[in-house]
Design a protein around this motif. Sequence first.
Motif, short mmCIF file in Angstrom:
data_model
loop_
_atom_site.label_atom_id
_atom_site.label_comp_id
_atom_site.label_asym_id
_atom_site.label_seq_id
_atom_site.Cartn_x
_atom_site.Cartn_y
_atom_site.Cartn_z
N THR A 407 0.35 -1.38 0.24
CA THR A 407 0.15 -0.16 -0.09
C THR A 407 0.61 1.03 0.27
N TRP A 408 0.24 2.17 -0.98
CA TRP A 408 0.67 3.34 -0.83
C TRP A 408 0.14 4.94 -0.21
N TRP A 409 0.50 5.68 0.79
CA TRP A 409 -0.46 6.02 0.90
C TRP A 409 0.83 7.47 2.37
N GLN A 410 -0.47 8.19 2.82
CA GLN A 410 0.38 9.35 3.52
C GLN A 410 -1.10 9.79 4.76
N THR A 411 0.43 10.19 5.87
CA THR A 411 -0.30 11.36 6.75
C THR A 411 -2.13 12.07 5.86
N GLU A 412 -1.52 12.16 4.90
CA GLU A 412 -2.46 13.55 4.82
C GLU A 412 -3.65 13.07 3.74
N THR A 413 -4.13 11.29 3.32
CA THR A 413 -4.32 10.58 2.25
C THR A 413 -5.44 9.94 3.00
N GLY A 414 -5.22 10.19 4.26
CA GLY A 414 -6.56 9.19 5.64
C GLY A 414 -6.38 7.71 5.65
N GLY A 415 -6.19 7.49 4.18
CA GLY A 415 -6.40 5.95 4.82
C GLY A 415 -5.54 5.61 2.60
N THR A 416 -5.72 4.29 2.30
CA THR A 416 -4.51 4.02 1.34
C THR A 416 -5.17 4.83 0.16
N LEU A 417 -4.46 4.72 -0.69
CA LEU A 417 -4.40 5.38 -2.41
C LEU A 417 -3.85 4.76 -2.98
N ILE A 418 -2.98 3.15 -3.27
CA ILE A 418 -2.71 2.87 -4.63
C ILE A 418 -1.74 1.45 -3.87
N ASN A 419 -2.51 0.92 -4.71
CA ASN A 419 -2.52 -0.31 -4.04
C ASN A 419 -3.27 -1.82 -4.93
N VAL A 420 -3.25 -3.41 -5.12
CA VAL A 420 -4.02 -3.80 -5.76
C VAL A 420 -5.66 -4.86 -4.18
N VAL A 428 2.89 -7.91 -8.22
CA VAL A 428 3.88 -7.99 -8.04
C VAL A 428 5.02 -7.45 -7.69
N PRO A 429 5.63 -8.39 -6.19
CA PRO A 429 6.71 -7.57 -6.03
C PRO A 429 7.26 -6.28 -6.33
N THR A 430 7.57 -5.42 -5.27
CA THR A 430 7.88 -3.63 -5.14
C THR A 430 6.84 -3.32 -6.26
N VAL A 431 5.92 -3.30 -7.06
CA VAL A 431 5.12 -2.87 -7.60
C VAL A 431 3.77 -2.30 -6.89
N ALA A 432 3.07 -1.26 -6.26
CA ALA A 432 2.23 -0.89 -5.84
C ALA A 432 1.22 -1.12 -6.27
N GLY A 433 1.06 -0.74 -7.40
CA GLY A 433 -0.37 -1.61 -7.75
C GLY A 433 -1.58 -0.06 -8.96
N LYS A 434 -2.66 -0.26 -8.49
CA LYS A 434 -3.78 1.19 -8.77
C LYS A 434 -4.47 2.15 -7.92
N SER A 435 -4.42 3.13 -8.24
CA SER A 435 -5.84 3.90 -8.00
C SER A 435 -6.50 3.25 -6.96
#
Length: 653
Positions: A407-420, A428-435
């Motif tokens: 999962t990719w996200w931030q304190t600012e986003t409140g929840g995950t933004l990019i992942n499968v 896929v190893p090292t690849v976050a995924g889709k919005s």
Amino acid sequence: MVKYVVKKGDRYWPSKAMKDIALVDKKIYKESQDPRKFWAKLARRGLVWNKKWDKVYEEKLPYFKWFKGGELNFSYNCLDRNLFKKGNKTALIFVPEPIDEKPIKWTYHELYQKVCKFSNVLRKHGIVKGDIVSIYLPLIPEALVAMLACTRIGAIHSVVFSAFSSDALKSRIQDGKAKLLITADGYYRRGEKVDLLKKAKKAVYRTSVKKVIVVPRLRKSFRSLSFKFKDFNKEMDSVGLMSEPVSMKSEDPLFILYTSGTTGKPKGVVHDTGGYAVYAKYTCLWNFNLLENDVLWCTADIGWITGHTYAFYGPLLNGSTTLIYEGSPDFPKIDRWWKIIEKHNVSAFYTAPTAIRMFMKAGDKYLKKHRMKSLKVLGSVGEPIDKDAWNWYFKKIGKGRCPIIDTWWQTETGGTLINVLPGVGPFVPTVAGKSFPGTKHLVVDDKGKIKKGKDIGFLVQEGPFAPGMLHGVYNDHKKYLDTYWRYWKKHKKKYYDSSDGAFITNGLIRITGRTDDVMKVAGHRISTAELEDAINEYKTVNECAVVPIADKIKGEVPVAFVVLKGRDIGNLEGRLKKHVDNKIGPTARPSFVYVVKDLPKTRSGKIMRRILKNVLNNEEPKGLMTLVNPDCVGEITELVKGKVNKGKMVRKR
């Protein structure tokens, strides 16, 4: 054991077993193409509203509002609405660090009663809607009670990581002008008792805090220091049970969480009530595919946004069971986590690459006897995960049968933004995924033009912006505008600036890391400016520069270059590390300290940290002609090489 993934080429995909239990499939992306309709539908279906919104989304950048005019209570949606059907279901499992202490299990009804009572404690001490309450607690059940009690009466909670120093706590109290502090006498870490109250007492001196409520974690009762300090348990005994939840506007602030920025002062990120509730609920539900009897264990502390959203709020908004653990992951032995997973039948496990790398280093012998057959979904958070860690996590913890949600996200986003998603893939190893469905991200060049192929660019979000996104920086409009919006506004683009880099590979997003001066140390964001400010306060330091270097365990660690006011004898490095511990906390402690005569600077006086990073990475420094003092680079290079040759770069901290 059931296998939830199958391998096809260099990718993993959901197996039939996973597809059979998946809450959503690939059709969700088509259904979410109109974000306004999509989130409105989910908000109606997933939450109880006291008043329906007048407008689902309003955008007047840099601000925007979701469910404008709608009213609800966050605590009600976490607790009250679950009482009829799930009152006797376990809401929270707490595992203490001492192995002779029994785990605590609270049902939804028990948690509801405790939250109602503590909300009355807050009222008793004059806390009303809109007031800010600081929470400085370890990962114990009372932290959840305190947070939810604030949301019940409309108070805004501001949680501060319990390992932070008294100075870090004080600065956050002062910025928010908190009226009340909730803390504990201490907690357990690696078998030792950590004195939290000592730091709390120092922090509240000459601040806006009128009362301090203390949870007696280490002792059965707390002996009051003065009228200002109150025992949590005695306060709970002094109030009644009935507590009517306060109706809040969707756009009202729910909490403030401070995060490091590119300037020394941390930013108070503000999250609203309605949008955050909807986003926390559905990202948690779909990412971890939470079914009726599933148990989610998010290992993050509640001092971070991950702990807010996925250790506490997300599971409760879905009527699920969440597990928290107080102590160190390797105490008393390296297999403590795996024992917890087996004993409590954890189905979804969410942790950081830093922890994974630590376990990798320890070897596999403690894993052989742990099958962990209850696991169905694994998650990674905090920083991009490297391929070796991904594969180890997949094979050794998931036994080659569980999908990994990177999962990719931030304190600012409140929840995950990019992942499968578990039922969609690919993994896929090292690849976050889709919005995440209902959100849209782009990879662009420095003018805002979309990049193609595997060309690294800037990761931005395009509106309508995700419901979980921040709604400002507390009392600092300029910082909010400058940090997240001004750069792209200059290029006539309506983009949220993530300050992260990324590229697209086979239609999936791969995150490359920060583009600003924020380090990721063990998954924690630490501003180089904040750390430099702390070091510069030391009596013998004239100026300093901090840069991160790669670390196999923590991802990145800070390295400090300091220029002294005069001579300094003795263990300067050790004293500076202790100084940083006191000013910020051990997480920010420099791994190495170099005393130099001068720092590379441009003619305008800007310190060229990029050149210092080149030297540390044994790379040829470029752009020396722009420096006013290029000779210092050679001296610094010799100093670094000397430390490496003496073996000091690998010594234990």
